[in-house]
Design a protein around this motif. Structure first.
Motif, PDB file in Angstrom:
ATOM      1  N   GLY A  41       0.802  -1.231   0.000  1.00  0.00           N
ATOM      2  CA  GLY A  41       0.000   0.000   0.000  1.00  0.00           C
ATOM      3  C   GLY A  41       0.825   1.267   0.000  1.00  0.00           C
ATOM      4  N   VAL A  42       2.015   1.202  -0.607  1.00  0.00           N
ATOM      5  CA  VAL A  42       2.866   2.398  -0.645  1.00  0.00           C
ATOM      6  C   VAL A  42       3.564   2.560  -1.987  1.00  0.00           C
ATOM      7  N   ARG A  43       3.890   3.818  -2.304  1.00  0.00           N
ATOM      8  CA  ARG A  43       4.844   4.149  -3.364  1.00  0.00           C
ATOM      9  C   ARG A  43       6.109   4.558  -2.631  1.00  0.00           C
ATOM     10  N   GLY A  68      -3.573   6.894   7.471  1.00  0.00           N
ATOM     11  CA  GLY A  68      -3.898   7.372   8.823  1.00  0.00           C
ATOM     12  C   GLY A  68      -2.850   8.351   9.322  1.00  0.00           C
ATOM     13  N   PHE A  69      -1.608   8.051   9.001  1.00  0.00           N
ATOM     14  CA  PHE A  69      -0.500   8.907   9.466  1.00  0.00           C
ATOM     15  C   PHE A  69      -0.631  10.297   8.850  1.00  0.00           C
ATOM     16  N   LEU A  70      -0.939  10.347   7.539  1.00  0.00           N
ATOM     17  CA  LEU A  70      -1.015  11.641   6.852  1.00  0.00           C
ATOM     18  C   LEU A  70      -2.261  12.426   7.261  1.00  0.00           C
ATOM     19  N   GLN A  78       8.427  12.044   9.959  1.00  0.00           N
ATOM     20  CA  GLN A  78       9.205  10.825  10.233  1.00  0.00           C
ATOM     21  C   GLN A  78       8.217   9.716  10.565  1.00  0.00           C
ATOM     22  N   HIS A  79       8.284   8.615   9.883  1.00  0.00           N
ATOM     23  CA  HIS A  79       7.262   7.572   9.994  1.00  0.00           C
ATOM     24  C   HIS A  79       7.768   6.326  10.709  1.00  0.00           C
ATOM     25  N   HIS A  80       8.961   5.852  10.356  1.00  0.00           N
ATOM     26  CA  HIS A  80       9.512   4.653  11.003  1.00  0.00           C
ATOM     27  C   HIS A  80      11.025   4.622  10.837  1.00  0.00           C
ATOM     28  N   PRO A 116      12.646 -10.144   3.650  1.00  0.00           N
ATOM     29  CA  PRO A 116      11.487 -10.146   4.543  1.00  0.00           C
ATOM     30  C   PRO A 116      11.606  -9.111   5.672  1.00  0.00           C
ATOM     31  N   VAL A 117      10.464  -8.482   5.986  1.00  0.00           N
ATOM     32  CA  VAL A 117      10.424  -7.463   7.040  1.00  0.00           C
ATOM     33  C   VAL A 117       9.254  -7.724   7.981  1.00  0.00           C
ATOM     34  N   ILE A 118       9.386  -7.218   9.201  1.00  0.00           N
ATOM     35  CA  ILE A 118       8.256  -7.140  10.129  1.00  0.00           C
ATOM     36  C   ILE A 118       8.217  -5.720  10.695  1.00  0.00           C
ATOM     37  N   PHE A 119       7.095  -5.366  11.299  1.00  0.00           N
ATOM     38  CA  PHE A 119       6.969  -4.077  11.976  1.00  0.00           C
ATOM     39  C   PHE A 119       6.589  -4.324  13.433  1.00  0.00           C
ATOM     40  N   VAL A 120       7.202  -3.584  14.345  1.00  0.00           N
ATOM     41  CA  VAL A 120       6.904  -3.714  15.775  1.00  0.00           C
ATOM     42  C   VAL A 120       6.157  -2.446  16.201  1.00  0.00           C
ATOM     43  N   VAL A 128       7.991   4.772  18.697  1.00  0.00           N
ATOM     44  CA  VAL A 128       8.608   4.748  17.350  1.00  0.00           C
ATOM     45  C   VAL A 128       8.177   3.461  16.633  1.00  0.00           C
ATOM     46  N   LEU A 129       7.627   3.608  15.452  1.00  0.00           N
ATOM     47  CA  LEU A 129       7.322   2.440  14.626  1.00  0.00           C
ATOM     48  C   LEU A 129       8.649   1.876  14.139  1.00  0.00           C
ATOM     49  N   VAL A 130       8.920   0.620  14.517  1.00  0.00           N
ATOM     50  CA  VAL A 130      10.211  -0.001  14.179  1.00  0.00           C
ATOM     51  C   VAL A 130       9.995  -1.108  13.152  1.00  0.00           C
TER      52      VAL A 130
HETATM   53  C1  LIG Z   1       7.241  -2.566   3.703  1.00  0.00           C
HETATM   54  C2  LIG Z   1       7.604  -1.638   2.621  1.00  0.00           C
HETATM   55  C3  LIG Z   1       8.531  -0.519   3.089  1.00  0.00           C
HETATM   56  C4  LIG Z   1       9.886  -1.097   3.462  1.00  0.00           C
HETATM   57  O1  LIG Z   1      10.694  -0.371   4.058  1.00  0.00           O
HETATM   58  O2  LIG Z   1      10.148  -2.254   3.096  1.00  0.00           O
HETATM   59  C5  LIG Z   1       7.945   0.236   4.245  1.00  0.00           C
HETATM   60  O3  LIG Z   1       8.548   0.524   5.265  1.00  0.00           O
HETATM   61  S1  LIG Z   1       6.305   0.656   4.055  1.00  0.00           S
HETATM   62  C6  LIG Z   1       5.853   1.516   5.564  1.00  0.00           C
HETATM   63  C7  LIG Z   1       4.355   1.553   5.663  1.00  0.00           C
HETATM   64  N1  LIG Z   1       3.839   0.325   6.253  1.00  0.00           N
HETATM   65  C8  LIG Z   1       3.610   0.277   7.583  1.00  0.00           C
HETATM   66  O4  LIG Z   1       3.776   1.232   8.307  1.00  0.00           O
HETATM   67  C9  LIG Z   1       3.115  -1.053   8.104  1.00  0.00           C
HETATM   68  C10 LIG Z   1       3.054  -1.050   9.627  1.00  0.00           C
HETATM   69  N2  LIG Z   1       2.201   0.040  10.111  1.00  0.00           N
HETATM   70  C11 LIG Z   1       0.923  -0.223  10.554  1.00  0.00           C
HETATM   71  O5  LIG Z   1       0.451  -1.343  10.554  1.00  0.00           O
HETATM   72  C12 LIG Z   1       0.121   0.971  11.074  1.00  0.00           C
HETATM   73  O6  LIG Z   1       0.651   2.156  10.517  1.00  0.00           O
HETATM   74  C13 LIG Z   1       0.136   1.106  12.633  1.00  0.00           C
HETATM   75  C14 LIG Z   1      -0.453  -0.157  13.243  1.00  0.00           C
HETATM   76  C15 LIG Z   1       1.531   1.363  13.154  1.00  0.00           C
HETATM   77  C16 LIG Z   1      -0.737   2.294  12.995  1.00  0.00           C
HETATM   78  O7  LIG Z   1      -1.985   2.054  12.399  1.00  0.00           O
HETATM   79  P1  LIG Z   1      -3.096   3.211  12.423  1.00  0.00           P
HETATM   80  O8  LIG Z   1      -2.501   4.482  11.887  1.00  0.00           O
HETATM   81  O9  LIG Z   1      -4.353   2.724  11.787  1.00  0.00           O
HETATM   82  O10 LIG Z   1      -3.347   3.290  13.953  1.00  0.00           O
HETATM   83  P2  LIG Z   1      -3.719   4.546  14.799  1.00  0.00           P
HETATM   84  O11 LIG Z   1      -3.796   5.784  13.967  1.00  0.00           O
HETATM   85  O12 LIG Z   1      -4.882   4.147  15.619  1.00  0.00           O
HETATM   86  O13 LIG Z   1      -2.418   4.664  15.738  1.00  0.00           O
HETATM   87  C17 LIG Z   1      -2.321   3.814  16.876  1.00  0.00           C
HETATM   88  C18 LIG Z   1      -1.295   4.499  17.759  1.00  0.00           C
HETATM   89  O14 LIG Z   1      -0.020   4.395  17.109  1.00  0.00           O
HETATM   90  C19 LIG Z   1       0.470   5.710  16.838  1.00  0.00           C
HETATM   91  N3  LIG Z   1       1.123   5.652  15.539  1.00  0.00           N
HETATM   92  C20 LIG Z   1       0.556   5.388  14.336  1.00  0.00           C
HETATM   93  N4  LIG Z   1       1.489   5.422  13.366  1.00  0.00           N
HETATM   94  C21 LIG Z   1       2.670   5.730  13.976  1.00  0.00           C
HETATM   95  C22 LIG Z   1       4.015   5.934  13.526  1.00  0.00           C
HETATM   96  N5  LIG Z   1       4.312   5.810  12.227  1.00  0.00           N
HETATM   97  N6  LIG Z   1       4.974   6.250  14.432  1.00  0.00           N
HETATM   98  C23 LIG Z   1       4.662   6.366  15.751  1.00  0.00           C
HETATM   99  N7  LIG Z   1       3.398   6.197  16.270  1.00  0.00           N
HETATM  100  C24 LIG Z   1       2.437   5.880  15.371  1.00  0.00           C
HETATM  101  C25 LIG Z   1      -0.730   6.627  16.837  1.00  0.00           C
HETATM  102  O15 LIG Z   1      -0.329   7.926  17.146  1.00  0.00           O
HETATM  103  C26 LIG Z   1      -1.569   5.988  17.912  1.00  0.00           C
HETATM  104  O16 LIG Z   1      -1.038   6.347  19.152  1.00  0.00           O
HETATM  105  P3  LIG Z   1      -2.056   6.735  20.348  1.00  0.00           P
HETATM  106  O17 LIG Z   1      -1.164   7.112  21.479  1.00  0.00           O
HETATM  107  O18 LIG Z   1      -2.860   5.474  20.586  1.00  0.00           O
HETATM  108  O19 LIG Z   1      -2.887   7.865  19.795  1.00  0.00           O
END
Ligand SMILES: CC[C@H](C(=O)O)C(=O)SCCNC(=O)CCNC(=O)[C@H](O)C(C)(C)COP(=O)(O)OP(=O)(O)OC[C@H]1O[C@@H](n2cnc3c(N)ncnc32)[C@H](O)[C@@H]1OP(=O)(O)O
Ligand code: CO
Length: 141
Positions: A41-43, A68-70, A78-80, A116-120, A128-130
């Motif tokens: 789901g990304v460019r 959601g982030f945007l 900064q996203h991750h 392969p990747v995972i997200f924590v 911090v999204l790791v």
């Molecule tokens: C994989 C291809 C490429 C690569 O390098 O190989 C990439 O890196 S693509 C990157 C994009 N893909 C992802 O980010 C996948 C993992 N991310 C997710 O599943 C979601 O973004 C998730 C679960 C982290 C957040 O989902 P969502 O935005 O729907 O949840 P909320 O808005 O309800 O947020 C919950 C809570 O988390 C905080 N949050 C959200 N995003 C981030 C972030 N990027 N960094 C830090 N914190 C984040 C948000 O503020 C909420 O916090 P709260 O205190 O509960 O309000």
């Protein structure tokens, strides 16, 4: 366990504008061609910096995790951060064993560098999204 900082993910509403910023204002000399990752789901567009990269990511499709982030950060930000690991399954199991939430099914998916990747979840990573990414073979962590 974590190795090299492979990249810092930066969400943006416009890869084109963000790439111009890194090139024209920050003086980045190598901006890779952008490419789509519909399954994630990304460019994506990588910007080379010494010893690491910036990963510019734009939402692709309605289900994009970047949407959601945007909404919360319309200008982007900064996203991750992504660290390299030797063995993604061992890393995943270590995260789970230590009580950190691995996002999704827990099954690693292929990331932007073809490994392969995972997200924590940020709630378990100090806000911090790791991303953990298996080191491409033939390189060091
Ligand atoms: C994989 C291809 C490429 C690569 O390098 O190989 C990439 O890196 S693509 C990157 C994009 N893909 C992802 O980010 C996948 C993992 N991310 C997710 O599943 C979601 O973004 C998730 C679960 C982290 C957040 O989902 P969502 O935005 O729907 O949840 P909320 O808005 O309800 O947020 C919950 C809570 O988390 C905080 N949050 C959200 N995003 C981030 C972030 N990027 N960094 C830090 N914190 C984040 C948000 O503020 C909420 O916090 P709260 O205190 O509960 O309000
Ligand atoms: Co990434």
């Amino acid at each position: 366990m974590i190795g090299r900082l492979n990249h810092v993910g930066v969400a943006t509403p416009s890869i084109e504008k963000s790439a111009a910023l890194y090139r024209d204002v920050l003086g980045a000399t190598k901006i890779h061609d952008a490419f789509d990752m519909p399954e994630q789901g990304v460019r994506v567009c990588f910007v080379d910096v010494p010893n690491s990269q910036i990963e510019l990511i734009e939402p692709l499709g309605e289900e994009s995790p970047v949407h959601g982030f945007l909404k919360k950060n319309p200008a982007g930000g900064q996203h991750h951060v992504c660290f390299e690991v030797e063995d993604i399954y061992a890393a995943r199991d270590a995260m789970t064993a230590k009580g950190a939430s691995v996002i999704g099914s827990g099954e690693p998916r292929i990331g932007a560098h073809g490994t392969p990747v995972i997200f924590v979840h940020p709630k378990d990573m100090g806000g911090v999204l790791v991303e953990l990414m298996e080191t491409p073979r033939g390189t060091h962590a």
